[in-house]
Design a protein around this motif. Structure first.
Motif, PDB file in Angstrom:
ATOM      1  N   GLU A  46      48.675 -71.089 -15.303  1.00 41.40           N
ATOM      2  CA  GLU A  46      48.852 -71.778 -16.588  1.00 41.40           C
ATOM      3  C   GLU A  46      49.135 -70.767 -17.698  1.00 41.40           C
ATOM      4  O   GLU A  46      48.359 -69.850 -17.942  1.00 41.40           O
ATOM      5  CB  GLU A  46      47.608 -72.590 -16.930  1.00 41.40           C
ATOM      6  N   GLY A  47      50.295 -70.922 -18.330  1.00 39.75           N
ATOM      7  CA  GLY A  47      50.685 -70.020 -19.404  1.00 39.75           C
ATOM      8  C   GLY A  47      51.215 -68.678 -18.937  1.00 39.75           C
ATOM      9  O   GLY A  47      51.528 -67.815 -19.764  1.00 39.75           O
ATOM     10  N   PRO A  52      59.652 -74.293 -16.560  1.00 37.14           N
ATOM     11  CA  PRO A  52      60.202 -75.265 -15.606  1.00 37.14           C
ATOM     12  C   PRO A  52      59.415 -75.364 -14.308  1.00 37.14           C
ATOM     13  O   PRO A  52      59.486 -76.385 -13.621  1.00 37.14           O
ATOM     14  CB  PRO A  52      61.628 -74.758 -15.358  1.00 37.14           C
ATOM     15  N   PHE A  53      58.669 -74.332 -13.959  1.00 39.61           N
ATOM     16  CA  PHE A  53      57.860 -74.387 -12.737  1.00 39.61           C
ATOM     17  C   PHE A  53      56.784 -75.463 -12.866  1.00 39.61           C
ATOM     18  O   PHE A  53      56.635 -76.307 -11.983  1.00 39.61           O
ATOM     19  CB  PHE A  53      57.224 -73.025 -12.463  1.00 39.61           C
ATOM     20  N   MET A  54      56.024 -75.424 -13.956  1.00 42.02           N
ATOM     21  CA  MET A  54      54.972 -76.414 -14.149  1.00 42.02           C
ATOM     22  C   MET A  54      55.562 -77.816 -14.310  1.00 42.02           C
ATOM     23  O   MET A  54      54.988 -78.799 -13.834  1.00 42.02           O
ATOM     24  CB  MET A  54      54.118 -76.046 -15.361  1.00 42.02           C
ATOM     25  N   ARG A  59      56.905 -83.289 -11.878  1.00 41.56           N
ATOM     26  CA  ARG A  59      58.006 -84.197 -11.528  1.00 41.56           C
ATOM     27  C   ARG A  59      58.020 -84.525 -10.035  1.00 41.56           C
ATOM     28  O   ARG A  59      58.452 -85.611  -9.636  1.00 41.56           O
ATOM     29  CB  ARG A  59      59.342 -83.577 -11.937  1.00 41.56           C
ATOM     30  N   LEU A  60      57.539 -83.606  -9.229  1.00 39.16           N
ATOM     31  CA  LEU A  60      57.523 -83.811  -7.783  1.00 39.16           C
ATOM     32  C   LEU A  60      56.190 -84.348  -7.273  1.00 39.16           C
ATOM     33  O   LEU A  60      56.022 -84.555  -6.078  1.00 39.16           O
ATOM     34  CB  LEU A  60      57.836 -82.492  -7.072  1.00 39.16           C
ATOM     35  N   VAL A 134      59.703 -74.832  -4.328  1.00 37.19           N
ATOM     36  CA  VAL A 134      60.237 -76.175  -4.572  1.00 37.19           C
ATOM     37  C   VAL A 134      60.170 -76.614  -6.037  1.00 37.19           C
ATOM     38  O   VAL A 134      61.102 -77.266  -6.520  1.00 37.19           O
ATOM     39  CB  VAL A 134      59.563 -77.200  -3.630  1.00 37.19           C
ATOM     40  N   PRO A 135      59.112 -76.292  -6.805  1.00 41.87           N
ATOM     41  CA  PRO A 135      59.105 -76.728  -8.205  1.00 41.87           C
ATOM     42  C   PRO A 135      60.335 -76.291  -9.002  1.00 41.87           C
ATOM     43  O   PRO A 135      60.867 -77.073  -9.798  1.00 41.87           O
ATOM     44  CB  PRO A 135      57.822 -76.093  -8.764  1.00 41.87           C
TER      45      PRO A 135
END
Length: 257
Positions: A46-47, A52-54, A59-60, A134-135
């Protein structure tokens, strides 16, 4: 003139490496290992990782407990960026691996590490492949870049430039760093999925040179312990633009071999 002397290589057949997922083989202990790894990495990242990874995790729906069913995850990813996931038993050779990327297919190891050794990997497992890679495949600029690297990688391997393209992939997609809003962030999947090396890449006393195509292609990497250095891109977007615009002619001109 020179660009006409190098023809695109025929894409190797990667389908022989695809195996049945057999998700039912995963034991409760395997799913517990996934959950422990996932919770530990999300808290630590986190941070500290490119945004876009988080976004991709959410989203997935990767926050759901247990090892994801590959068919379901692949369907969600395909709706977002037209990428698909397939199950493999282990490391895919470079030429076939890049051919997979060219077809917007990403290989996922059909096993998970021993829960007693969370940081030990002889070869990439499903946690590294899914959580690490994948993220960002759900992010269109990275999805386009990975396809472009696939096409270039196929041609590079056929032209004797496999080492150069592998180094570029390694120093960005696997173990790269990038700046975001003036802060140093993790970019690579190998760092995103490794608790110890993610911290080392950001905080250890190691060189962090600015990423350039020339320097990264000329720099060997380590595949059995922490990296001796980590290249830093000016941004995730700049890294994707630089690599997406790379041609085989330019790669050959670097003289890496």
């Amino acid at each position: 003139m020179f660009q006409h002397q190098i023809k695109a290589a025929a894409s190797p057949d990667w389908r022989a490496f695809v195996v049945a997922e057999e998700w039912g083989r995963f034991t409760p202990a395997d799913h517990d290992t996934w959950n422990r790894l996932y919770c530990r990495q999300v808290k630590m990242l986190e941070g500290k990782i490119v945004s876009p990874f988080m976004d991709g995790l959410r989203r997935l729906n990767l926050q759901s407990p247990g090892i994801p069913k590959l068919k379901e995850l692949s369907s969600r990813l395909k709706l977002l960026t037209e990428w698909q996931l397939v199950s493999v038993e282990g490391i895919v050779p470079d030429a076939e691996f890049f051919a997979m990327l060219a077809d917007r297919v990403f290989p996922i190891g059909n096993f998970i590490r021993d829960g007693e050794q969370l940081d030990y990997l002889e070869e990439p497992d499903c946690f590294h492949d899914i959580f690490g890679h994948v993220p960002l495949l759900a992010y269109q600029p990275m999805a386009r870049l990975m396809e472009a690297l696939g096409h270039l990688g196929v041609d590079a391997c056929a032209a004797g430039q496999g080492e150069a393209i592998s180094r570029l992939y390694w120093h960005t997609v696997e173990f790269g760093l990038a700046k975001e809003r003036g802060e140093l962030r993790i970019l690579g999947a190998g760092l995103a999925s490794s608790f110890g090396e993610a911290e080392a890449a950001l905080h250890a006393d190691v060189p962090r040179p600015r990423f350039t195509i020339e320097d990264a292609a000329a720099t060997a990497y380590e595949n059995d312990h922490f990296q001796p250095l980590y290249f830093v891109s000016d941004s995730l977007e700049e890294a994707t633009q630089l690599l997406e615009s790379l041609t085989l002619e330019k790669l050959v001109a670097l003289g890496v071999g």
